[in-house]
Every structure is written in C-alpha cells, then in structure tokens.
Scaffold this active site. Structure first.
Site, PDB file in Angstrom:
ATOM      1  N   ASN A  11     -72.144 -87.026  52.652  1.00  0.00           N
ATOM      2  CA  ASN A  11     -71.943 -87.297  53.443  1.00  0.00           C
ATOM      3  C   ASN A  11     -73.030 -87.705  54.930  1.00  0.00           C
ATOM      4  O   ASN A  11     -73.224 -86.548  55.970  1.00  0.00           O
ATOM      5  CB  ASN A  11     -70.346 -86.435  54.485  1.00  0.00           C
ATOM      6  CG  ASN A  11     -69.602 -87.779  55.176  1.00  0.00           C
ATOM      7  OD1 ASN A  11     -69.742 -88.614  55.627  1.00  0.00           O
ATOM      8  ND2 ASN A  11     -69.036 -86.654  56.140  1.00  0.00           N
ATOM      9  N   TRP A  12     -73.064 -88.946  54.502  1.00  0.00           N
ATOM     10  CA  TRP A  12     -73.925 -89.238  55.788  1.00  0.00           C
ATOM     11  C   TRP A  12     -73.871 -89.397  57.782  1.00  0.00           C
ATOM     12  O   TRP A  12     -74.336 -89.585  58.309  1.00  0.00           O
ATOM     13  CB  TRP A  12     -75.212 -91.044  55.589  1.00  0.00           C
ATOM     14  CG  TRP A  12     -75.953 -90.205  54.005  1.00  0.00           C
ATOM     15  CD1 TRP A  12     -75.658 -89.084  53.209  1.00  0.00           C
ATOM     16  CD2 TRP A  12     -76.643 -91.658  53.223  1.00  0.00           C
ATOM     17  NE1 TRP A  12     -76.814 -89.602  52.075  1.00  0.00           N
ATOM     18  CE2 TRP A  12     -77.296 -91.076  52.383  1.00  0.00           C
ATOM     19  CE3 TRP A  12     -76.946 -92.430  53.840  1.00  0.00           C
ATOM     20  CZ2 TRP A  12     -78.170 -91.512  51.365  1.00  0.00           C
ATOM     21  CZ3 TRP A  12     -77.784 -93.614  52.948  1.00  0.00           C
ATOM     22  CH2 TRP A  12     -78.455 -93.195  51.231  1.00  0.00           C
ATOM     23  N   LYS A  13     -72.397 -89.248  57.826  1.00  0.00           N
ATOM     24  CA  LYS A  13     -72.322 -88.994  59.096  1.00  0.00           C
ATOM     25  C   LYS A  13     -72.581 -90.574  59.565  1.00  0.00           C
ATOM     26  O   LYS A  13     -73.051 -91.644  59.182  1.00  0.00           O
ATOM     27  CB  LYS A  13     -72.352 -87.822  59.927  1.00  0.00           C
ATOM     28  CG  LYS A  13     -71.370 -86.987  58.859  1.00  0.00           C
ATOM     29  CD  LYS A  13     -71.756 -85.735  59.791  1.00  0.00           C
ATOM     30  CE  LYS A  13     -71.174 -84.404  58.669  1.00  0.00           C
ATOM     31  NZ  LYS A  13     -70.569 -83.510  59.764  1.00  0.00           N
ATOM     32  N   HIS A  96     -61.446 -86.363  57.178  1.00  0.00           N
ATOM     33  CA  HIS A  96     -62.471 -86.005  57.234  1.00  0.00           C
ATOM     34  C   HIS A  96     -62.290 -85.127  58.630  1.00  0.00           C
ATOM     35  O   HIS A  96     -61.517 -85.410  59.809  1.00  0.00           O
ATOM     36  CB  HIS A  96     -63.169 -86.841  57.885  1.00  0.00           C
ATOM     37  CG  HIS A  96     -64.821 -85.586  57.605  1.00  0.00           C
ATOM     38  ND1 HIS A  96     -65.246 -85.827  58.704  1.00  0.00           N
ATOM     39  CD2 HIS A  96     -65.786 -85.303  56.533  1.00  0.00           C
ATOM     40  CE1 HIS A  96     -66.437 -84.541  58.251  1.00  0.00           C
ATOM     41  NE2 HIS A  96     -66.389 -83.932  57.705  1.00  0.00           N
ATOM     42  N   GLU A  98     -64.079 -84.952  61.411  1.00  0.00           N
ATOM     43  CA  GLU A  98     -63.969 -85.091  62.650  1.00  0.00           C
ATOM     44  C   GLU A  98     -63.427 -86.392  62.913  1.00  0.00           C
ATOM     45  O   GLU A  98     -63.298 -87.023  64.475  1.00  0.00           O
ATOM     46  CB  GLU A  98     -65.483 -85.680  62.622  1.00  0.00           C
ATOM     47  CG  GLU A  98     -67.017 -84.599  62.413  1.00  0.00           C
ATOM     48  CD  GLU A  98     -67.990 -84.195  61.389  1.00  0.00           C
ATOM     49  OE1 GLU A  98     -68.406 -85.795  60.773  1.00  0.00           O
ATOM     50  OE2 GLU A  98     -68.916 -83.128  61.377  1.00  0.00           O
ATOM     51  N   GLU A 166     -62.070 -78.290  53.697  1.00  0.00           N
ATOM     52  CA  GLU A 166     -62.978 -78.047  54.473  1.00  0.00           C
ATOM     53  C   GLU A 166     -63.410 -77.292  56.482  1.00  0.00           C
ATOM     54  O   GLU A 166     -62.633 -77.675  56.784  1.00  0.00           O
ATOM     55  CB  GLU A 166     -63.965 -79.518  55.601  1.00  0.00           C
ATOM     56  CG  GLU A 166     -64.975 -80.565  54.338  1.00  0.00           C
ATOM     57  CD  GLU A 166     -65.315 -81.127  54.243  1.00  0.00           C
ATOM     58  OE1 GLU A 166     -66.865 -80.687  53.982  1.00  0.00           O
ATOM     59  OE2 GLU A 166     -65.208 -81.940  55.231  1.00  0.00           O
ATOM     60  N   GLY A 172     -70.893 -78.606  60.179  1.00  0.00           N
ATOM     61  CA  GLY A 172     -71.837 -78.582  60.935  1.00  0.00           C
ATOM     62  C   GLY A 172     -72.601 -77.499  61.826  1.00  0.00           C
ATOM     63  O   GLY A 172     -73.385 -77.772  62.349  1.00  0.00           O
ATOM     64  N   SER A 212     -71.231 -77.191  55.863  1.00  0.00           N
ATOM     65  CA  SER A 212     -72.466 -75.927  55.588  1.00  0.00           C
ATOM     66  C   SER A 212     -72.749 -75.845  55.068  1.00  0.00           C
ATOM     67  O   SER A 212     -73.823 -74.540  54.400  1.00  0.00           O
ATOM     68  CB  SER A 212     -72.890 -74.552  56.856  1.00  0.00           C
ATOM     69  OG  SER A 212     -72.498 -75.599  58.151  1.00  0.00           O
ATOM     70  N   GLY A 233     -72.882 -82.224  54.520  1.00  0.00           N
ATOM     71  CA  GLY A 233     -72.806 -83.347  55.367  1.00  0.00           C
ATOM     72  C   GLY A 233     -74.655 -83.414  56.109  1.00  0.00           C
ATOM     73  O   GLY A 233     -75.487 -83.902  54.945  1.00  0.00           O
ATOM     74  N   GLY A 234     -75.107 -82.472  56.273  1.00  0.00           N
ATOM     75  CA  GLY A 234     -76.436 -82.434  56.965  1.00  0.00           C
ATOM     76  C   GLY A 234     -77.090 -82.180  55.688  1.00  0.00           C
ATOM     77  O   GLY A 234     -78.111 -83.072  55.986  1.00  0.00           O
TER      78      GLY A 234
HETATM   79  C1  PEP Z   1     -69.174 -82.755  56.162  1.00  0.00           C
HETATM   80  O1  PEP Z   1     -69.336 -84.078  56.014  1.00  0.00           O
HETATM   81  O2  PEP Z   1     -67.992 -83.068  55.446  1.00  0.00           O
HETATM   82  C2  PEP Z   1     -69.636 -81.717  56.121  1.00  0.00           C
HETATM   83  C3  PEP Z   1     -69.249 -80.568  55.229  1.00  0.00           C
HETATM   84  O3  PEP Z   1     -70.751 -81.129  56.881  1.00  0.00           O
HETATM   85  P1  PEP Z   1     -71.653 -80.177  57.215  1.00  0.00           P
HETATM   86  O4  PEP Z   1     -72.188 -79.687  55.327  1.00  0.00           O
HETATM   87  O5  PEP Z   1     -73.303 -80.505  57.861  1.00  0.00           O
HETATM   88  O6  PEP Z   1     -71.198 -78.860  57.671  1.00  0.00           O
END
Ligand code: PEP
Length: 256
Positions: A11-13, A96, A98, A166, A172, A212, A233-234
């Site tokens: 997930n590049w957000k 999601h 967010e 999640e 994040g 994370s 994500g990150g």
């Molecule tokens: C996500 O965006 O779904 C996510 C899990 O982010 P991160 O890996 O940065 O916690």
C-alpha cells in the site's frame, strides 16, 4: 506448506511521484517477479495506476487501487468507480483504517464499496482492525465481529477472498502486533467467516496481517498458521525491504 496461496500487498498510500513510482516498479520487476508461491500486489495512488500497470505488464506482479466508490458513474466529483478501475487493476483495498479515521468511512460504506467492487469483478482487500482504546477496553472481539458482519452483510464472498487484519494501533506506528496476537485475531475472523459462509470458503479465504510489517518482523507473522501474507505500508516504499518481505513470505508460506 500452506494450502492457501499467501498474498503480500504494497500500500503506497499517498506517496510516490511519476518518477519514483516508475523506479519502484522497475526495481520490483527485477527483484520479485520471479518469486513463486506468493501473490504479489502493488497498490499505488489512483493517478499512477496506468503507469504502474504498464510498468508491470507481463510480470507476475499484480496491481491494486487504494479505494473505490460504489456508484458506476455520475456527478461525484473526485470519486473513482469500479468500471474505471477494472481496466487498470485487479485488486482494490476497501475499508482501510486511514479511510475510516480521516474520511468518515464506516462499516456501511465499506459494505457498499465491497458489493460494487465484487460486482465489477475486482478482488477486494477488505481491511478491519480495532483501535488501541478498543483493545484496552477488552472489545477487540466485539469490534472485529461487527466489522466482519456489517462489512460483509448481504455479500457472498468468492473463493480466496482477501481480508486484512490491521490493528489500528500498529499501522504506521513502528509498533507491530506480535505473531501470537495477530494469529489469534485472524483465527477469530476465520471462525466468523466459517459461521457466515461455511468451512470451505472460510478455509480458502486469505487473511493478511498489516501494521508496521518490515523485513525483520515478517518472519514472526509468516510462522503463524492462520496468517496468509501481509498488507505493507511504509516498508513497501523501499524496494529492498519489500523484496525481503515477499521472499520471506514465499520461503515460510509459499505454495509453489
Ligand atoms: C497499511 O497501510 O495498511 C499499513 C499496514 O501501513 P504500515 O505498514 O506503514 O503500518
């Protein structure tokens, strides 16, 4: 070896530009195209879907969007419909945290998006998870069951349906869940899928962990029997780290 094909999604957000999205695709083509036994998906911002689709064409890496609206077309400025996506990608992230936190999305809107995406032939990645306050209050089970029941109300899930567990407190933050916590939550989700849809569809559903995940902790999650991959994500913005995550998922869980 797992009987379910694990799925690792990036997930590049709201990150990347035309240049960095193209560079990331190029690097991933070189590093993970050949990795077998795990499904790999990249979810860029909408505006880079066509670019990413082209950059990954002919590779084993699939493309996903980060959201979708439920209407097919109309006066909905700024929204993206299922038919717009189906020419560009196979997967779509829905619900999601967010989106729920910053954009007022709910179990009900996730449900509408899921129905519309499935009707269009897209594969949803349906995200659920409790907040820190809900976990501290002992409400994790109640929250996850509500999210599953309301999110999937009136929906017949297909074989291999993807859910991402999640926990909001792990996204994040650099503070992942433990393998044990994630496995327990995912087992609960699978039991609920079994009571809604029967054992066969529940056993075939792929339930990822997200929050994370990095190149070091991925092994802890992939060692757990109920966890079928990761939503990242990150760490997915760094080609080398995402490559390690995919390789570890294939090594520990791969079906090939
Ligand atoms: C996500 O965006 O779904 C996510 C899990 O982010 P991160 O890996 O940065 O916690």
């Amino acid at each position: 070896m797992s009987r379910r094909t694990p799925i690792v999604a990036a997930n590049w957000k709201m990150h990347t530009t035309v240049r960095t999205a193209a560079e990331l695709c190029q690097a991933l083509r070189e590093s993970i195209d050949e990795v077998r036994g795990v499904e790999k998906v990249v979810c860029p911002p909408f505006v880079f879907l066509a670019l990413v689709q082209q950059a990954l064409a002919g590779s084993s890496i699939k493309v996903g969007a980060q959201n979708v609206f439920w209407e097919e077309k109309g006066a909905f400025t700024g929204e993206i419909s299922p038919p717009m996506l189906s020419d560009l990608c196979e997967y779509v992230i829905i619900g999601h945290s967010e989106r729920r936190k910053y954009f007022g999305e709910t179990d009900e809107t996730a449900n509408r998006r899921l129905k519309a995406a499935l009707a269009e032939g897209l594969h949803p990645i349906f995200c659920i998870g409790e907040t820190a306050e809900e976990r501290q209050a002992g409400r994790t089970e109640e929250v996850l069951l509500r999210q599953v029941r309301q999110g999937l109300a009136g929906i017949e899930i297909p074989l291999g349906f993807v859910v991402a567990y999640e926990p909001v407190w792990a996204i994040g933050t650099g503070v992942p869940a433990t393998g044990e916590i994630a496995n327990e939550a995912i087992a609960l989700i699978r039991r609920e899928l079994a009571s809604l849809y029967g054992g066969q569809l529940a056993e075939a559903a792929r339930i990822q962990y997200g929050g994370s995940v990095d190149g070091v902790n991925i092994g802890e999650f992939m060692a757990e029997p109920e966890i079928d991959g990761a939503l990242v994500g990150g760490a997915s913005l760094k080609a080398d780290v995402f490559t390690t995550i995919v390789a570890e998922a294939a090594r520990l869980k791969g079906t090939a």
